[in-house]
Design an enzyme around this catalytic site. Structure first.
Site, PDB file in Angstrom:
ATOM      1  N   GLY A  27       0.823  -1.195   0.000  1.00 47.64           N
ATOM      2  CA  GLY A  27       0.000   0.000   0.000  1.00 47.64           C
ATOM      3  C   GLY A  27       0.857   1.244   0.000  1.00 47.64           C
ATOM      4  N   ALA A  30       2.467   1.070   3.794  1.00 46.82           N
ATOM      5  CA  ALA A  30       3.017  -0.147   4.380  1.00 46.82           C
ATOM      6  C   ALA A  30       2.880  -1.314   3.417  1.00 46.82           C
ATOM      7  CB  ALA A  30       2.298  -0.457   5.692  1.00 46.82           C
ATOM      8  N   THR A  31       3.624  -2.374   3.732  1.00 44.62           N
ATOM      9  CA  THR A  31       3.501  -3.658   3.034  1.00 44.62           C
ATOM     10  C   THR A  31       3.016  -4.690   4.033  1.00 44.62           C
ATOM     11  OG1 THR A  31       5.312  -3.088   1.545  1.00 44.62           O
ATOM     12  CG2 THR A  31       4.719  -5.409   1.707  1.00 44.62           C
ATOM     13  N   VAL A  32       2.067  -5.517   3.615  1.00 40.58           N
ATOM     14  CA  VAL A  32       1.499  -6.529   4.503  1.00 40.58           C
ATOM     15  C   VAL A  32       2.055  -7.890   4.127  1.00 40.58           C
ATOM     16  CG1 VAL A  32      -0.620  -7.582   5.405  1.00 40.58           C
ATOM     17  CG2 VAL A  32      -0.597  -5.158   4.762  1.00 40.58           C
ATOM     18  N   ASP A 141      -9.444   7.260   8.064  1.00 42.11           N
ATOM     19  CA  ASP A 141      -9.190   6.818   6.683  1.00 42.11           C
ATOM     20  C   ASP A 141     -10.124   5.664   6.333  1.00 42.11           C
ATOM     21  OD1 ASP A 141      -8.028   6.893   4.198  1.00 42.11           O
ATOM     22  OD2 ASP A 141      -6.290   5.686   4.757  1.00 42.11           O
TER      23      ASP A 141
END
Length: 650
Positions: A27, A30-32, A141
């Site tokens: 995103g 962040a990265t999941v 958000d």
């Protein structure tokens, strides 16, 4: 390019606890990743902040504080936060892993939803927001990308507090707005401030999008969309889709009022209104493109009867952008045409805005070119399918398939897919290799023959088969040497799980019986029958003549067959009456004597009753734990005073 291999975090053990298995999504912030918490042996979703944020001390401090607040928010419709931490340059959040898809995925697949189904999604979303609002938390958000729909039909809201943490970063300055333009409230655009009513506004926009299949505003640039949030009124959904009920129009209008004071006080207040609307909205007929089936959150394909899909908004990244630009209407929006306004107001072009607009056009073009060069696909769910079907399905989706060595599994049938790498629902580049791990089924081993082995040798043989020693018991067995295995439970030859504990039964050999108190001849006869060699010693003693007074080995000792047994008896010379006269002060004529009945071979119960009826006391001793009397003392036919104790052995 294999994104899983290229990602430096995949395979890394983070903070000594989280082993990163694969990347799920990326995103704007962040990265999941999918990770295994090796301490608690559970799968988690690990959200790793981008390095630009992790390098900012102010962001890290705010991020940790917000994570602690969110972790205290316990609600079934909120993705639980388990842990937060840092590992070198990595700042992460450990969260509940929720298999399923986002609400955005559902909108892409189905387009707009019937009113009742839209409310059935919004109600748990509002319940989650309401729980947060009651604890003083604001999401900031709210959008379909942050709503997860699990495979079993649950609705979960994610990313509470993350936008607030970003406000602390050095990348944001006064005059910047943070959020997602399509769902941003007027006050977030103009002042940057957000409270619970800002979340209500975003929820109203989401409801609009669910029932119409699109967002209320679109524009050439994000700034033009932001301007419309500030200056326009959200149109009623029924103006786009006539069959939308008036109750939905009213709910959207209240939630998206430009003045926060005119909106519901918080998400709980909007929840009450949504529940009332759901109760009153009729079960409508399905729209032209639908079959009328009830909405299931795990739907993943467009309906085959849908002739044309309504326009669905593109993914909505969280935006950090200047607020000042939206206070003036972008060209071509609101009021008269731009040329007329310039003619009347002496408009002079703002070269900063012109330059910024040009840069944004270039950025959008470069972004489109990048994603055109790097096409991604979602790894299909292949677990549980046959290997042949899984290979065909993966190849059909543009992946290269590699079949790894199989693994045993207690639940998955042999020949079916046990797991894949990358895992299902992971977004990866088309053409990447998917490794399929087949199941070998449940692993079973055979209990080996352990009879005649000692305990240590039996343990070694069990370990060779992947089994363990369980409970060890001993049972008298004159035919088997002491300490050797006579039986196992489970039995020899049984098929059991690997790692099963096998109970061992060892021979106790001969267990020395207790013959004390028996007559010399009866004791010698019984011990000989049991396999002992018997030696009798007579000694002078005050005990009744010919009665066993001691023995060696001692009673209950474990011995081998043929062991020499020594019994000591009181000397047999003289009679019982002589002994009685010497050991009793009473004269014989003052004592009532009775004849002891013969109870040998009678049941213990009947023998006890008969002796007690004759006035004798009874003591029962165990030799073989049988139900019949084997021996008695005094012997049958002897005279004994009333109240004498008669011992019977069974």
């Amino acid at each position: 390019m294999d994104t899983t291999i290229a990602d430096p975090l995949v395979g890394r053990l983070l903070d000594g606890r989280y082993r990163i298995e694969s990347r799920i999504a990326r995103g704007g912030m962040a990265t999941v990743y999918l990770a295994l918490d090796i301490r608690l042996d559970r799968t988690v979703a690990l959200k790793v902040m981008h390095s630009s944020l992790a390098e900012d001390p102010a962001f890290v401090r705010r991020f940790i504080g917000e994570a602690k607040s969110v972790a205290s928010l316990s609600h079934p419709n909120v993705v639980h936060v388990f842990d937060q931490g840092t590992d070198g340059d990595v700042v992460y959040l450990s969260m509940e892993y929720v298999p399923g898809k986002t609400l955005r995925d559902v909108l892409r697949a189905r387009g707009r939803l019937p009113a009742r189904e839209a409310l059935e999604i919004m109600i748990p979303v509002l319940a989650a927001l309401g729980a947060a609002h009651q604890q003083g938390m604001v999401h900031r958000d709210m959008k379909p990308e942050n709503v997860l729909l699990t495979d079993d039909g649950r609705v979960k809201v994610v990313d509470f507090g993350l936008a607030r943490a970003i406000e602390a970063t050095n990348q944001t300055r006064t005059g910047m707005m943070i959020g997602t333009i399509g769902y941003m409230s007027p006050e977030q655009v103009t002042t940057g401030g957000a409270d619970v009513r800002s979340d209500v506004y975003a929820a109203g926009i989401m409801l609009f999008e669910l029932v119409t299949g699109r967002q209320p505003y679109d524009g050439e640039t994000p700034m033009s969309v932001a301007y419309r949030h500030v200056h326009d009124t959200v149109p009623p959904p029924s103006s786009l889709i006539p069959e939308v009920p008036p109750l939905i129009d009213t709910l959207v209008a209240q939630a998206t009022a430009r003045d926060p004071q005119d909106r519901p006080a918080d998400a709980s207040a909007m929840l009450v209104a949504a529940v009332d609307a759901h109760r009153m909205v009729p079960r409508e007929s399905s729209p032209p493109y639908s079959t009328g089936q009830h909405f299931m959150p795990n739907a993943s394909q467009p309906h085959p009867q849908q002739p044309s899909q309504p326009k669905v908004a593109a993914p909505n990244p969280t935006l950090v952008a200047p607020r000042a630009e939206v206070l003036t209407a972008p060209a071509g929006q609101g009021g008269e045409p731009p040329a007329h306004r310039r003619a009347r107001s002496g408009f002079r072009p703002n070269w900063f805005l012109v330059t910024l607009a040009a840069l944004m056009v270039v950025a959008v073009g470069l972004t489109g070119w990048y994603f055109a060069q790097n096409k991604y696909a979602i790894v299909p769910d292949l677990v549980g399918r046959s290997i042949a079907v899984a290979k065909s399905e993966a190849a059909k989706n543009g992946f290269v398939v590699k079949v790894a060595q199989g693994q045993y599994d207690e639940k998955m049938e042999e020949g079916k897919v046990l797991s894949t790498d990358p895992a299902s629902k992971t977004e990866v580049e088309i053409g990447q290799t998917i490794t399929i791990v087949p199941s070998l089924g449940a692993k079973r081993v055979t209990v080996p023959n352990l009879e005649g082995l000692d305990q240590n040798s039996a343990a070694v043989k069990l370990a060779e088969q992947g089994l363990k020693v369980g409970k060890v018991t001993k049972v008298a067995n004159p035919k088997v040497q002491r300490g050797l295995v006579t039986q196992t439970r489970p039995s020899i030859g049984d098929s059991v799980k690997e790692g099963t504990r096998v109970n061992l039964v060892l021979s106790a050999g001969l267990v020395m019986p207790d013959v004390s108190g028996m007559s010399k001849d009866e004791a010698a006869q019984f011990l000989t029958e049991q396999g002992f060699q018997v030696q009798v010693n007579e000694v002078d003693d005050d005990a009744e003549p010919c009665q066993v007074i001691s023995q060696n080995p001692r009673p209950k000792a474990e011995v081998d067959p043929g062991t020499m047994t020594s019994v000591t008896v009181s000397r047999c010379g003289g009679g019982w009456m002589d002994w009685f006269g010497k050991n009793n002060s009473q004269a014989e004529d003052q004592t009532e004597f009775r004849i002891v009945p013969n109870v040998v071979f009678k049941s213990v119960r009947d023998a006890t009753t008969e002796l007690q009826q004759q006035g004798y006391r009874v003591r029962v001793r165990n030799l073989t734990n049988g139900e019949q009397v084997r021996f008695q003392r005094p012997l049958a036919g002897e005279e004994r005073p009333a109240n004498t104790t008669v011992t019977i052995w069974r």
